[in-house]
Design a protein around this motif. Structure first.
Motif, PDB file in Angstrom:
ATOM      1  N   GLU A  77       2.935  -5.789   1.597  1.00 20.48           N
ATOM      2  CA  GLU A  77       4.139  -5.638   2.401  1.00 20.48           C
ATOM      3  C   GLU A  77       5.044  -4.536   1.862  1.00 20.48           C
ATOM      4  O   GLU A  77       5.818  -3.940   2.605  1.00 20.48           O
ATOM      5  CB  GLU A  77       4.915  -6.965   2.438  1.00 20.48           C
ATOM      6  CG  GLU A  77       4.195  -8.056   3.226  1.00 20.48           C
ATOM      7  CD  GLU A  77       3.191  -8.822   2.384  1.00 20.48           C
ATOM      8  OE1 GLU A  77       3.058  -8.482   1.173  1.00 20.48           O
ATOM      9  OE2 GLU A  77       2.545  -9.752   2.903  1.00 20.48           O
ATOM     10  N   ARG A  78       4.959  -4.258   0.566  1.00 18.61           N
ATOM     11  CA  ARG A  78       5.895  -3.321  -0.045  1.00 18.61           C
ATOM     12  C   ARG A  78       5.303  -1.921  -0.162  1.00 18.61           C
ATOM     13  O   ARG A  78       5.348  -1.284  -1.216  1.00 18.61           O
ATOM     14  CB  ARG A  78       6.342  -3.827  -1.424  1.00 18.61           C
ATOM     15  CG  ARG A  78       7.057  -5.138  -1.320  1.00 18.61           C
ATOM     16  CD  ARG A  78       7.747  -5.547  -2.602  1.00 18.61           C
ATOM     17  NE  ARG A  78       8.570  -6.723  -2.353  1.00 18.61           N
ATOM     18  CZ  ARG A  78       9.795  -6.679  -1.841  1.00 18.61           C
ATOM     19  NH1 ARG A  78      10.330  -5.520  -1.544  1.00 18.61           N
ATOM     20  NH2 ARG A  78      10.479  -7.788  -1.626  1.00 18.61           N
ATOM     21  N   TRP A  79       4.754  -1.450   0.931  1.00 19.42           N
ATOM     22  CA  TRP A  79       4.232  -0.087   0.962  1.00 19.42           C
ATOM     23  C   TRP A  79       5.382   0.813   1.396  1.00 19.42           C
ATOM     24  O   TRP A  79       5.804   0.816   2.547  1.00 19.42           O
ATOM     25  CB  TRP A  79       3.060  -0.015   1.944  1.00 19.42           C
ATOM     26  CG  TRP A  79       2.295   1.264   1.880  1.00 19.42           C
ATOM     27  CD1 TRP A  79       2.333   2.217   0.902  1.00 19.42           C
ATOM     28  CD2 TRP A  79       1.365   1.733   2.849  1.00 19.42           C
ATOM     29  NE1 TRP A  79       1.486   3.238   1.193  1.00 19.42           N
ATOM     30  CE2 TRP A  79       0.873   2.980   2.386  1.00 19.42           C
ATOM     31  CE3 TRP A  79       0.893   1.237   4.055  1.00 19.42           C
ATOM     32  CZ2 TRP A  79      -0.052   3.731   3.085  1.00 19.42           C
ATOM     33  CZ3 TRP A  79      -0.034   1.975   4.750  1.00 19.42           C
ATOM     34  CH2 TRP A  79      -0.500   3.208   4.269  1.00 19.42           C
ATOM     35  N   ASP A  80       5.914   1.553   0.466  1.00 19.14           N
ATOM     36  CA  ASP A  80       7.157   2.284   0.690  1.00 19.14           C
ATOM     37  C   ASP A  80       7.073   3.260   1.852  1.00 19.14           C
ATOM     38  O   ASP A  80       8.032   3.433   2.607  1.00 19.14           O
ATOM     39  CB  ASP A  80       7.566   3.034  -0.594  1.00 19.14           C
ATOM     40  CG  ASP A  80       8.009   2.074  -1.684  1.00 19.14           C
ATOM     41  OD1 ASP A  80       8.378   0.944  -1.346  1.00 19.14           O
ATOM     42  OD2 ASP A  80       7.969   2.458  -2.872  1.00 19.14           O
TER      43      ASP A  80
ATOM     44  N   THR B 203       5.323   3.151   4.718  1.00 18.11           N
ATOM     45  CA  THR B 203       5.446   2.530   6.034  1.00 18.11           C
ATOM     46  C   THR B 203       6.811   1.880   6.204  1.00 18.11           C
ATOM     47  O   THR B 203       7.360   1.870   7.301  1.00 18.11           O
ATOM     48  CB  THR B 203       4.353   1.467   6.257  1.00 18.11           C
ATOM     49  OG1 THR B 203       4.434   0.484   5.224  1.00 18.11           O
ATOM     50  CG2 THR B 203       2.980   2.100   6.222  1.00 18.11           C
ATOM     51  N   ARG B 204       7.358   1.336   5.118  1.00 20.14           N
ATOM     52  CA  ARG B 204       8.669   0.695   5.246  1.00 20.14           C
ATOM     53  C   ARG B 204       9.726   1.715   5.655  1.00 20.14           C
ATOM     54  O   ARG B 204      10.561   1.444   6.520  1.00 20.14           O
ATOM     55  CB  ARG B 204       9.066   0.032   3.920  1.00 20.14           C
ATOM     56  CG  ARG B 204       8.172  -1.128   3.537  1.00 20.14           C
ATOM     57  CD  ARG B 204       8.796  -1.948   2.432  1.00 20.14           C
ATOM     58  NE  ARG B 204       9.936  -2.709   2.934  1.00 20.14           N
ATOM     59  CZ  ARG B 204      10.766  -3.377   2.138  1.00 20.14           C
ATOM     60  NH1 ARG B 204      10.601  -3.362   0.838  1.00 20.14           N
ATOM     61  NH2 ARG B 204      11.782  -4.048   2.663  1.00 20.14           N
TER      62      ARG B 204
ATOM     63  N   LEU C 288       9.123   2.727   9.421  1.00 16.04           N
ATOM     64  CA  LEU C 288       9.558   1.702  10.367  1.00 16.04           C
ATOM     65  C   LEU C 288      11.080   1.606  10.416  1.00 16.04           C
ATOM     66  O   LEU C 288      11.667   1.454  11.486  1.00 16.04           O
ATOM     67  CB  LEU C 288       8.958   0.350   9.974  1.00 16.04           C
ATOM     68  CG  LEU C 288       7.465   0.186  10.238  1.00 16.04           C
ATOM     69  CD1 LEU C 288       6.944  -1.048   9.540  1.00 16.04           C
ATOM     70  CD2 LEU C 288       7.194   0.093  11.729  1.00 16.04           C
ATOM     71  N   ALA C 289      11.708   1.691   9.254  1.00 18.44           N
ATOM     72  CA  ALA C 289      13.163   1.596   9.227  1.00 18.44           C
ATOM     73  C   ALA C 289      13.802   2.726  10.024  1.00 18.44           C
ATOM     74  O   ALA C 289      14.800   2.531  10.726  1.00 18.44           O
ATOM     75  CB  ALA C 289      13.656   1.621   7.784  1.00 18.44           C
TER      76      ALA C 289
ATOM     77  N   LEU D 136       4.226  -3.833  11.256  1.00 19.28           N
ATOM     78  CA  LEU D 136       5.582  -4.335  11.440  1.00 19.28           C
ATOM     79  C   LEU D 136       5.742  -5.674  10.742  1.00 19.28           C
ATOM     80  O   LEU D 136       6.744  -5.923  10.052  1.00 19.28           O
ATOM     81  CB  LEU D 136       5.889  -4.484  12.933  1.00 19.28           C
ATOM     82  CG  LEU D 136       7.210  -5.190  13.284  1.00 19.28           C
ATOM     83  CD1 LEU D 136       8.398  -4.387  12.779  1.00 19.28           C
ATOM     84  CD2 LEU D 136       7.310  -5.420  14.780  1.00 19.28           C
TER      85      LEU D 136
ATOM     86  N   SER E 135       4.082  -6.892   8.176  1.00 21.31           N
ATOM     87  CA  SER E 135       4.109  -6.711   6.726  1.00 21.31           C
ATOM     88  C   SER E 135       5.494  -6.274   6.261  1.00 21.31           C
ATOM     89  O   SER E 135       6.018  -6.751   5.245  1.00 21.31           O
ATOM     90  CB  SER E 135       3.060  -5.676   6.308  1.00 21.31           C
ATOM     91  OG  SER E 135       1.766  -6.140   6.577  1.00 21.31           O
ATOM     92  N   HIS E 136       6.085  -5.354   6.997  1.00 21.05           N
ATOM     93  CA  HIS E 136       7.442  -4.900   6.672  1.00 21.05           C
ATOM     94  C   HIS E 136       8.439  -6.060   6.767  1.00 21.05           C
ATOM     95  O   HIS E 136       9.309  -6.227   5.896  1.00 21.05           O
ATOM     96  CB  HIS E 136       7.838  -3.777   7.627  1.00 21.05           C
ATOM     97  CG  HIS E 136       9.258  -3.321   7.486  1.00 21.05           C
ATOM     98  ND1 HIS E 136       9.683  -2.548   6.437  1.00 21.05           N
ATOM     99  CD2 HIS E 136      10.345  -3.554   8.265  1.00 21.05           C
ATOM    100  CE1 HIS E 136      10.990  -2.310   6.576  1.00 21.05           C
ATOM    101  NE2 HIS E 136      11.406  -2.901   7.684  1.00 21.05           N
TER     102      HIS E 136
END
Length: 926
Positions: free
Chosen positions: A203-206, A208-209, A212-213, A279, A281-282
């Protein structure tokens, strides 16, 4: 240009006749890349417009489209492709109406590709009911595991082994942007480092985070973000689940808003929602940020307990795993076993520690079974034996069925036919015709699958085609492995041997869809076979698919899949004249290793044809040796073909030598028209010349039947039916009404057809259709078919065929389409579409007849065109010129007066606006 994905391009190609295709998905799904690939394939002028927010705000869309089209037409000629990207920027502005009108009324000789994060959904769905254009969404655009393999190997140049590529697909959800980010973050690293990177994705894949943000979540209201974060603990999100989890009400409204009014990767189906994997995972990472590690685990545990109570055990086990409650996972595994362990959507094993994976027999069994349905027979056999050892008691019998199944397709299969698959294996060993006759004892889709394969492997293609053309029995399950395999086989045979190009094109698209269904069901072997069969279509993009699939099977250790895929590839190569001895020898070797003498016999046929075509010095001697070796397999048709090769006859001559099954064994489908459906003028359904009385079913059921009739021979998704017939009901109520309606219609039609005939109302997954079997006719289908064939002939050298096809279309077209439906939106849209096509066909016929000097026919066709659309300038021009050529000046003068009156009725000045040559008394003739 990225990876060429034939399944998507094939779906876009299907919409060319309708003039429109729509691509709607959130950011990062590869919309622009797909548009570029479609534009690159187009042979005529391409007008490309990418809408910017400022353009839409200023209301400049019409001006920008006109400029792009003018530029494209100045540079090239032919049918126009108009590409409009980023269409979502026009939503909520006056230009939104222009997009809706463009979707509804596509100009002649123009194909529009419309793409954006959101589109005017209501108007598009209205016209989707009436037409046949494609709407590609996130589910269609996501990369499949095999596409990820090819993307990494062929585009990025850094391949991963199949299992790692499959894990990367699951972790990214097949999201194009996520795959690109993975490549950027691991580019140039050794294979082992990239494999570790896949395993470490969380989930903490910077990357993609941050993406998405910025692009997806930035504009959400705080309460919507909170809802998303808290409900991301569910694999499948429903309003009732959310209400119970959050101890609130109103979740249905929130879910509807998230899926309909925000550019979020959220998909819905009959009240069930899923957040795209990336999404989700984020959101799961955000849950930890918001609550802390301990409270986040407690929240997962709360969701697991709700799921156990439903019960939804497989999903509950995954929630227990995310909560770190290994005891909860173990309890479900020990009591419910395979139900919990076997989940193709997201394997439970991905969430568990290594020690639990090594010790639990159900997890070992699930992994072995996954390898079995992936075609990895040796690995599956070993894994099943390991699972049996771990079970250690009577529970070990749980894997006995799969061990027997794996053994059936080993080079030395066990004797006897205890499973329907053993009949399929027997077909590959010897005398497929006799095995097919004996298979009369098998019932259901399993028996029909064995019999149709027997016809095909025996070389009796006409019998196989007759079987493939008959509607499937409605009571057969079409989502079982045998049911799905039967659907794949039927579609593949119709692609190979169907007499109608439109039928072959439709069956090719069916294979694309079936490949997706098989993959989603956890049967990748069957999915690969369906993909390989699409290569038989003749489509240049799909032509290499069988070879690609064979290579993929080799990488996975799937020997049967590789042999089947290469067999299909050689059938394609024979058709296009590219058959080689090297490929045929490789197939022959594969079949020998599998101990499949019947497939060896047909591989020898390919080798014989290739040897003679290449004119090798020893080709005749080689063919004679192959001919003598074919006896043991018991395939007379294969020997007949090789005999013709030896005698230097055309291969087609062998058809006379192929022994035919006695007529008593294969029911003959009569050529007479026993089903007749009329939609133009008034609706009428006749069986054996007798009208079916529809008064016994409710009015809404009659409307459903009429809607299905306009798509006879095709499938209509339940959401399209619901939107057309019950737009104001809740999804649950509408679904119940649809089920009751379908049941009533099936009973009515089954009684009308009588015993011994297949059901006319068929179901495929979430779609329903009115079958159009051989000997059946539907006027609206005949009309659309003729219009489609005319579009393909248009501008070609065969003018007579073009005119004959136009007359065929107009003969099918009658009075108003389904007047019984009145102003129903779906019926109005369907009428508008057929009226536009009929107008275009009448005008084209008038122009063609005038061009070859048939003035009377031209005048008649032009008048017919004007009776449908009196504003058609081209038809007025043909009519005027026709009367002038016929030497009828009085009639020509009347045409000018009628044209002027039409302009006046429209509020226009005939003296200044008239486009028909000579409208002002013959002045300024052009």
């Amino acid at each position: 240009m990225g990876l060429i994905r034939p399944r998507l391009l094939a779906r876009l190609d299907r919409s060319r006749g309708a003039g429109l295709a729509v691509i709607a998905a959130p950011a990062g799904f590869g919309k622009t890349t797909l548009l570029a690939q479609a534009a690159h394939r187009h042979t005529g002028p391409v007008a490309w417009l990418s809408i910017a927010p400022a353009d839409a705000a200023e209301g400049r869309l019409t001006e920008l489209i006109a400029a792009a089209v003018s530029k494209a037409l100045a540079a090239d000629s032919g049918d126009l492709l108009l590409v409009i990207d980023n269409a979502h920027h026009a939503l909520g502005t006056p230009d939104e109406t222009i997009l809706a009108e463009l979707a509804s009324f596509t100009p002649d000789n123009t194909y529009v590709l419309l793409a954006g994060r959101q589109l005017p959904a209501h108007s598009l769905l209205r016209h989707e009911v009436a037409g046949y254009f494609e709407v590609l969404g996130p589910e269609q655009l996501r990369f499949r595991p095999w596409e990820v393999e090819r993307l990494l190997a062929d585009v990025y140049g850094e391949a991963l082994p199949p299992d790692d590529a499959a894990l990367l697909t699951r972790r990214t959800g097949g999201w194009a942007a996520g795959l690109a980010m993975f490549h950027v973050s691991t580019r140039g690293r050794p294979l082992q480092a990239r494999q570790r990177a896949v395993a470490a994705l969380s989930e903490r894949w910077d990357l993609t985070r941050g993406y998405l943000a910025r692009t997806v979540l930035a504009e959400l209201r705080p309460e919507l973000r909170e809802f998303l974060v808290r409900t991301s603990v569910f694999d499948v999100v429903t309003a009732s689940r959310c209400d119970r989890l959050l101890a609130t009400t109103g979740s249905a409204r929130v879910l509807d808003e998230l899926s309909s009014h925000h550019a979020l990767p959220v998909t819905s189906d009959a009240g069930e929602y899923q957040y795209h994997q990336v999404l989700r995972s984020h959101l799961l990472a955000a849950l930890v940020d918001d609550l802390g590690e301990q409270q986040a685990r407690a929240w997962h545990h709360r969701a697991a307990q709700l799921l156990v109570a439903e019960p939804a055990h497989a999903e509950a086990a995954r929630s227990f795993a995310r909560a770190g409650d290994w005891r909860g996972v173990g309890t479900l595994l020990s009591t419910l076993g395979a139900e919990v362990a076997e989940t193709p959507e997201e394997p439970l094993a991905d969430l568990l520690p290594a020690w639990l994976l090594a010790e639990d027999p159900w997890l070992a069994y699930a992994e072995a079974k996954r390898r079995l349905y992936d075609g990895q027979l040796e690995a599956a056999r070993d894994g099943l034996l390991r699972a049996a050892e771990l079970f250690g008691d009577d529970a070990g019998r749980a894997s006995q069925h799969e061990r027997q199944l794996a053994a059936i397709f080993m080079p030395e299969p066990p004797p006897g036919r205890t499973h329907w698959a053993s009949w399929v294996r027997a077909l590959t060993l010897a005398h497929p015709h006799e095995v097919g006759v004996e298979a009369a004892v098998l019932t259901g889709p399993e028996g029909e699958l064995v019999r149709i394969l027997a016809d095909f492997l025996a070389g009796d293609t006409s019998s196989a085609m007759r079987r493939a053309s008959r509607p499937m029995t409605a009571t057969w399950p079409d989502d079982s492995f045998a049911g799905l395999a039967l659907r794949v086989t039927r579609a593949a045979i119709q692609v190979m041997h169907g007499p109608d190009p439109q039928l072959r094109a439709q069956c090719t698209l069916d294979l694309v869809q079936l490949a997706d269904e098989a993959d989603a069901a956890g049967w990748p072997w069957l999915s690969r076979v369906a993909r390989a069969a699409t290569g038989l279509s003749g489509d240049p993009v799909l032509g290499a698919e069988a070879s690609t699939v064979a290579d993929e099977c080799d990488r996975r250790g799937d020997r049967w899949g590789a042999a089947v895929a290469q067999s299909l590839g050689l059938l394609h190569d024979r058709r296009v004249g590219r058959l080689t001895t090297a490929a045929a020898l490789q197939l022959l070797q594969r079949c020998e290793e599998l101990n499949a003498p019947v497939m060896q016999a047909w591989a020898r046929v390919s080798l014989s044809l290739a040897s003679v075509a290449e004119q090798a010095p020893d080709s005749v001697e080689r063919v004679r040796e192959l001919f003598e070796a074919a006896d043991a397999a018991g395939v007379p048709a294969a020997k007949a073909v090789m005999s013709c090769v030896l005698e230097r006859y055309e291969v087609a001559t062998a058809q006379a030598l192929i022994p035919r099954r006695p007529s008593a064994q294969v029911p003959h489908t009569p050529a007479a028209r026993w089903l007749d459906i009329t939609c133009f003028g008034s609706f009428r359904l006749e069986i054996d010349g007798r009208p079916v009385d529809l008064s016994g079913v409710r009015a809404r059921a009659r409307s459903a039947l009429r809607l299905l009739a306009t798509h006879a021979g095709q499938q209509v998704h339940r959401e399209v039916l619901i939107e057309a017939l019950w737009p104001d009901l809740t999804p649950a109520a509408a679904t119940r009404n649809l089920q009751v309606t379908i049941s009533a219609l099936r009973g009515l039609l089954d009684r009308a057809t009588g015993p011994g005939r297949p059901s006319l109302l068929v179901r495929s997954g979430g779609s329903y259709g009115l079958a159009l079997p051989p000997g059946g006719y539907c006027d609206v289908v005949a009309f659309h078919d003729a219009v489609g064939r005319w579009r393909r002939l248009r501008g070609g050298p065969d003018r007579a065929a073009e005119i004959a096809t136009l007359r065929e279309a107009l003969a099918a077209y009658g009075a108003e389409l389904l007047p019984e439906e009145g102003p129903a939106e779906w019926a109005v849209a369907a009428r508008e579409q057929v009226d536009r096509q009929a107008t275009e066909a009448s005008r084209a016929l008038a122009e063609a007849e005038l061009a070859r000097g048939h003035v009377g026919e031209a005048i008649t066709a032009a008048e017919h065109s004007l009776s449908l659309d009196r504003t058609d300038d081209k038809a007025w021009q043909v009519l005027l010129e026709g009367y002038e050529r016929a030497g009828a000046p009085a009639k020509a003068a009347q045409v000018r007066k009628r044209y002027a009156a039409m302009l006046t009725d429209l509020g226009l000045d005939a003296a200044t606006v008239g486009h028909v040559s000579g409208v002002n008394g013959g002045e300024n003739r052009t």
